[in-house]
Enzyme design. Structure first.
Site, short mmCIF file in Angstrom:
data_model
loop_
_atom_site.label_atom_id
_atom_site.label_comp_id
_atom_site.label_asym_id
_atom_site.label_seq_id
_atom_site.Cartn_x
_atom_site.Cartn_y
_atom_site.Cartn_z
N ASP A 73 58.79 4.90 6.56
CA ASP A 73 58.02 4.57 7.76
C ASP A 73 56.81 5.49 7.90
O ASP A 73 56.92 6.71 7.69
CB ASP A 73 58.96 4.76 8.97
N GLU B 90 55.28 2.54 3.79
CA GLU B 90 54.50 1.84 4.80
C GLU B 90 53.26 2.71 5.07
O GLU B 90 53.31 3.66 5.85
CB GLU B 90 55.30 1.66 6.09
C1 GLC Z 1 56.23 1.79 11.81
C2 GLC Z 1 57.27 0.76 12.16
C3 GLC Z 1 57.10 0.39 13.59
C4 GLC Z 1 57.29 1.63 14.44
C5 GLC Z 1 56.36 2.74 13.99
C6 GLC Z 1 56.77 4.05 14.57
O1 GLC Z 1 54.95 1.28 11.91
O2 GLC Z 1 57.18 -0.32 11.29
O3 GLC Z 1 57.98 -0.61 13.99
O4 GLC Z 1 57.05 1.33 15.78
O5 GLC Z 1 56.38 2.91 12.61
O6 GLC Z 1 57.94 4.51 13.95
#
Ligand code: GLC
Length: 530
Positions: A193, A255
Site C-alpha cells: 500500500d 501501489e
Molecule cells: C491506498 C489504498 C486506499 C487507502 C490508502 C491509505 O491508496 O488503496 O484504499 O485508503 O492507501 O492506506
C-alpha cells in the site's frame, strides 16, 4: 491473473453484514471456475476501520470482524487446494492511531523516543497553533493533526492513520518481522500500500499544492516531498532479499501512483518489487489514440528493467469501469458519483467495459481484476449520502463523495436476501434493489453474460499464452481502431461511431454482438484467429 478480494464486501459467512474470511473461503470455487491464478485480499487485520482496514492496529492478527488466524490458515489451504495463490495487503506507510506504538507515543510526550516512530513536530506561529507545514491530506484538509500537548503529527491520509518514520531502524525491523510472519503462514506475496510514500524528503520542506492522483516530476515542479523519494527503493531491496530467502515464488506488487512509466519502472528493478500497478493505463481516456499510447508507453516503460507489465481497470479506490465509461464526454476515475450528480449511461458503460476488459486481457503481462467486475457490476451511483463511510467524504467536507460506491457487497444469488452476500439481509453498505440482475447465479453458464465473457476470455488468454506474448501493431488502424496481434490472436477494438469491417478469420470471442454483416460495432473488441 490476480483477482482482488475486498474482504468487507465479498462474502459474509457469519451474517453481521460485513464480509469475512470464512465467507471468502466459501466462494473460492467462483475464483477457480473463473480461471484466475491468485487472489489478493485487502486488509483483514485488527483495525478500528476508519479507512476500511487500511488503518492497521496490529499487523500480525486477524480482526475478529473477519475471523481468526485459524480461519486465515484454512483459507490459504483451501486456495492452494484449488491451485490459487494468496497475496495479502501490507500497509507500511502508516499505522492506525489505535496501534500500540501510536498510543505509546501519545503518552510518552514531546521529545520522547516513542514519538520518533512517527512524524511529530512543533507547530508554527507564536503558540504553535499552525500546522508545521502546508502539506495536504490525500483525503482532504491538512495532513497534520494537533494532540493535546500541543505537538502535531503527520498523516497523509486520515487523522487516524499517522505516518511512520521510516528513517528509524526499528520501524524497518518491525516490517521485516511482519513479512516473515505472513510468509511463514504460507502467503505467496504482498500488495504494498502507498509504496511511493514511505520516505519523506528530509526536513519535510513545505509544499502547499493539492494532492493529485498521480505524482510526476515536471520541468517546473519538483517531485512533491512526500512522494516517490529515492529512499523508498532501499526498503524494497531489503524486502526482496527476505522474499527471495523463502522457498518457491513469492511476489510483491506496489501501489505507487507515479508517472511517467520510467519512474514506475524504478519500483520493479530486478532487485526490488516484481510488479507495480499501472494506474496510467487505468486512467487513460477511452479513445483509440489514448489507449494505444497508454499500452505502448507501459510496455516500453518496463522494458529497460526487464519487468512484467501490469494492467488494471478497477479497484476499491476508483469508480468501477462499467460506470466511468458510461459517460459520453470525459469521466473521472476518482471522486465517486452520488445522488444529484450526472449519472452514467449504464448500457454504454457496460458495453465499453466489456470491450475494455477484452482489450486488457489480450495484453502481455499480469492483469488485475476487482471483485464484481466479472459480473459487469457498476458503481452504486445513487448511494444515499448518509450511508457513506469513506473518510474522503468527511475530510473533504462533503465535497468529494469518495469510494463507497465501488465497495458495495457483491451479489451472488439473485433471489436471496442481500443477494446471497450473507445469510440474512444485513450489508454494511446497501445494495441497489435491482442488483439481482448482476448476481453470479443469474449469469453463470448464461451465454453472453459478462461472467461467461470473462471466463471464456481468461480461458483463451491462457490457451494462447497472451500474457507472455509480444504485440505486433498493425499499420492501418486509423483514428478509431486499436488493432494488433499477440501471437496467434488479432485484437481489434472499435472506438469509433460506426461499425468497422473485420479482417477474415475466425472470431474467437467478441465483447458484444457483431453487426448483421459481420462488422465490429462501436465500443466492441474482437479476438480473431490470425
Ligand atoms: C491506498 C489504498 C486506499 C487507502 C490508502 C491509505 O491508496 O488503496 O484504499 O485508503 O492507501 O492506506
Amino acid at each position: 491473473m490476480i483477482y482482488q478480494v475486498y474482504p468487507r464486501s465479498f462474502a459474509d459467512a457469519d451474517g453481521d453484514g460485513m464480509g469475512d474470511l470464512r465467507g471468502i473461503t466459501s466462494r473460492l470455487d467462483h475464483l477457480a471456475d473463473l480461471g484466475v491464478d491468485a487472489l489478493w485480499m485487502s486488509p483483514f487485520y485488527p483495525s478500528p476501520q476508519h479507512d476500511a482496514g487500511y488503518d492497521v492496529a496490529d499487523y500480525r492478527d486477524v480482526d475478529p470482524r473477519f475471523g481468526t488466524l485459524e480461519d486465515f490458515d484454512a483459507l490459504v489451504a483451501a486456495a492452494k487446494a484449488r491451485g490459487l495463490r494468496v497475496v495479502v495487503d501490507l500497509v507500511p506507510n502508516h499505522t492506525s492511531s489505535d496501534h500500540v506504538w501510536f498510543q505509546e507515543a501519545l503518552t510518552a510526550g514531546p521529545g520522547s523516543t516513542k514519538r520518533e516512530r512517527y512524524h511529530f513536530r512543533k507547530g508554527l506561529g507564536p503558540d504553535g497553533e499552525q500546522p508545521p507545514n502546508g502539506w495536504q491530506s490525500v483525503f482532504g484538509g491538512p495532513a497534520w493533526t494537533r494532540v493535546p500537548d500541543g505537538e502535531w503529527y503527520l498523516h497523509l491520509f486520515d487523522s487516524s492513520q499517522p505516518d511512520l518514520n521510516w528513517d528509524l531502524p526499528e520501524v524497518r525491523q518491525m516490517f521485516i518481522d511482519v513479512l516473515r510472519f505472513w510468509l511463514d503462514r504460507g502467503v505467496d506475496g504482498f500488495r504494498v500500500d502507498v509504496a511511493h510514500g514511505l520516505i519523506k524528503e528530509s526536513g519535510l520542506p513545505d509544499w502547499t499544492e493539492a494532492q493529485v492522483p498521480i505524482t510526476s516530476p515536471g520541468a517546473e515542479h519538483r517531485t512533491p516531498p512526500m512522494w516517490d523519494q529515492d529512499g523508498v527503493h532501499d526498503i524494497y531491496r531489503e524486502w526482496r532479499r527476505v522474499l527471495d530467502s523463502y522457498e518457491g515464488d513469492r511476489m510483491m506488487v506496489g501501489e505507487a501512483w507515479v508517472s511517467p512509466a520510467e519512474r514506475m519502472a524504478r519500483y520493479i528493478r530486478p532487485d526490488e518489487m516484481h510488479q507495480a500497478f499501472n494506474f496510467s493505463y487505468l486512467m487513460a481516456p477511452w479513445t483509440a489514440t489514448d489507449q494505444r499510447a497508454a499500452i505502448v508507453e507501459s510496455i516500453e516503460g518496463v522494458a529497460p528493467v526487464g519487468a512484467v507489465c501490469t494492467w488494471v481497470l478497477s479497484n476499491h479506490d476508483v469508480v468501477r469501469h462499467a460506470s466511468r465509461l458510461g459517460f459520453e464526454a470525459g469521466y473521472s476515475t476518482q471522486g465517486g458519483i452520488g445522488v444529484g450528480d450526472a449519472q452514467p449511461d449504464e448500457a454504454l458503460g457496460l458495453r465499453r467495459a466489456r470491450a475494455a476488459t477484452m482489450l486488457m486481457l489480450s495484453l502481455p503481462g499480469s492483469a488485475y481484476l476487482y471483485q464484481g467486475e466479472e459480473l459487469g457490476l457498476p458503481e452504486h451511483t445513487t448511494l444515499p449520502d448518509d450511508e457513506r463511510q469513506d473518510p474522503t467524504w468527511f475530510r473533504s467536507k462533503h465535497e468529494v463523495r469518495g469510494r463507497d460506491g465501488c465497495r458495495v457487497p457483491v451479489p451472488w444469488e439473485a433471489a436471496a436476501p442481500s443477494f446471497g452476500f450473507g445469510p440474512g439481509s444485513a450489508a454494511w453498505l446497501p445494495q441497489p434493489a435491482d442488483w439481482g440482475r448482476f448476481a453470479a447465479d443469474a449469469e453463470r453458464g448464461v451465454p453472453g453474460s459478462t461472467l461467461s465473457l470473462y471466463t471464456e476470455a481468461l480461458r483463451l488468454r491462457r490457451t494462447h499464452q497472451l500474457g507472455r506474448g509480444v504485440l505486433q501493431w498493425g499499420t492501418g488502424e486509423g483514428e478509431d481502431l486499436v488493432d494488433f496481434r499477440n501471437g496467434g490472436i488479432r485484437v481489434i477494438t472499435n472506438f469509433g461511431q460506426v461499425p468497422a469491417p473485420l479482417p477474415p478469420g475466425e472470431v474467437l470471442l467478441a465483447s458484444g454482438d457483431l453487426a448483421a454483416d459481420g462488422s465490429l460495432p462501436p465500443d466492441t473488441t474482437a479476438w480473431i484467429r490470425a
